[in-house]
Design a protein around this motif. Structure first.
Motif: not given
Length: 434
Positions: A237-238, A247-249, A369-372, A376-378
């Protein structure tokens, strides 16, 4: 202490390694590998950054006045940061086709090849306007390599950290900043000290760019080694790449907070490394080797304060460390005038403060951030923060200093601190409401 289960058959998404090939490694080995990878990244980064102030105005922009030539060089410097988000998007597609190890290998080869090509470029005196045009093009290619080489090392290390030592483990990748700078600055210190000015500008500076390719090979093997390391049952998941639209939403607020939080430390980094070199060359009679020597002293001390930031974060909080270092940065701005006559005060004190700030600047928000979406968010937030806080720092700082004076450059640094403080305030309110 070992990481992973030798019998584990969990297979992280988009990973190339065979489950049977998973390695059981000691945590100190992981730490060493992470530091090696980050040091090599920053070494190449600062080789170009220092050359932007010290070399490129003379080699590629001799037809401009000295200040304008340096500003043009800093504009080229910023191009890599603008290319990084594009590289991340390309990297997502490439990773789906050839896996993470393949993507990182391609990205680092692109980065290393473009860097060596810069070292081989003839100057303006040989090929005219084509020389700065090629420099700009190769800088964009460097940015594509940098953006595509995102690997989530920091997330992996954080996942392996004991809960009561999260701050100490979070600062480990940040050691690459001051150490990488010291290695790059030491190389230029030797080159400028042992070569005549003519020898340095003719061929000496090129050796630093050739060295980047060699250390990139080290970085590649270090990164690939971690890809065969099992960091726990939640790694699938990480390390998952979330769809961009989703991701953007769902995570746009967290992305912005993650991007704005490090602005103070990123702006300070460039106002301590690149800016003093350019200002010294253009506006003072100070010897440039003395400036680099003081930067080396400051960089060595910053290694210690990066480590100290982890100790303080575990004893108090990461938020407290960032708040304290931001206040100290505001006080440092009052000393920027010493760059003209006594630069050691601003440079050494600045690096000490920088270590405290940078050590925890990227550690607070990723857990939100949510785990999933964490991987990508980082990555997305990191690219944005480098654009907002680092891409134009030397350009804006020098423009303000040359137009209005050092006090105006200090105000630019103040603006970065204020953004960080506002972000900390928002995070505190979210924490109180949670």
């Amino acid at each position: 202490m070992a990481i992973g289960n030798p019998a584990s058959t969990d297979m992280p998404e988009e990973r190339d390694a065979d489950p049977d090939m998973k390695q059981i490694v000691h945590l100190d080995d992981v730490i060493t590998t992470v530091v090696m990878a980050r040091v090599t990244d920053y070494f190449g980064f600062f080789v170009f950054a220092i050359a932007s102030a010290l070399v490129f105005p003379t080699i590629f922009f001799p037809y401009l006045e000295p200040v304008a030539a340096t500003l043009a060089s800093f504009a080229v410097f910023s191009l890599a940061f603008l290319a990084r988000p594009v590289a991340s998007l390309i990297g997502r597609k490439l990773q789906r086709r050839i896996g993470k190890a393949g993507k990182i290998t391609v990205a680092l080869m692109v980065l290393g090849t473009s860097t060596v090509a810069i070292g081989l470029l003839p100057g303006y005196d040989q090929i005219g306007w084509v020389a700065p045009a090629l420099l700009a093009a190769l800088r964009i290619v460097q940015g594509l390599g940098l953006g595509g080489s995102w690997d989530g090392l920091t997330l992996q290390l954080k996942s392996a950290a004991p809960k009561d030592r999260d701050g100490l483990y979070s600062m480990v990748p940040q050691l690459g900043g001051p150490i990488g700078f010291c290695v790059a600055a030491a190389m230029f210190y030797v080159l400028t000290g042992f070569l005549t000015e003519e020898e340095f500008y003719q061929y000496g500076w090129r050796f630093a760019f050739f060295a980047v390719m060699a250390v990139n090979v080290v970085s590649l093997f270090a990164r690939l080694r971690l890809l065969t390391t099992n960091f726990g049952s939640d790694e699938k998941t990480m390390m998952k790449s979330a769809p961009l639209g989703f991701l953007l939403q769902t995570e746009w607020r967290t992305i912005l907070l993650s991007a704005f939080l490090p602005l103070s430390s990123y702006a300070l980094l460039h106002m301590l490394t690149v800016f003093p070199i350019s200002y010294t060359l253009l506006f003072t009679d100070n010897a440039i080797d003395r400036i680099i020597l003081w930067q080396l002293v400051g960089g060595a001390l910053a290694v210690g304060t990066v480590i100290l930031s982890g100790v303080l974060a575990d004893r108090y909080t990461k938020r407290a460390v960032l708040l304290g270092s931001s206040v100290l940065t505001l006080l440092l701005c009052l000393s920027i005038g010493t760059l003209k006559d006594n630069p050691a005060i601003y440079i050494v004190a600045g690096f000490i403060i920088f270590g405290l700030s940078y050590g925890q600047s990227s550690a607070i928000v990723p857990d939100r951030f949510s785990p999933d979406c964490r991987y990508s968010g980082s990555a997305f937030a990191t690219n944005l923060s480098w654009i907002f806080g680092a891409a134009f720092a030397p350009l804006v700082g020098l423009f303000l200093a040359s137009t209005f004076g050092l006090w105006a450059a200090a105000l630019y640094l103040v603006s970065g601190v204020l953004v960080t403080l506002v972000t900390l305030l928002i995070l505190q309110r979210q924490f109180d409401q949670a």
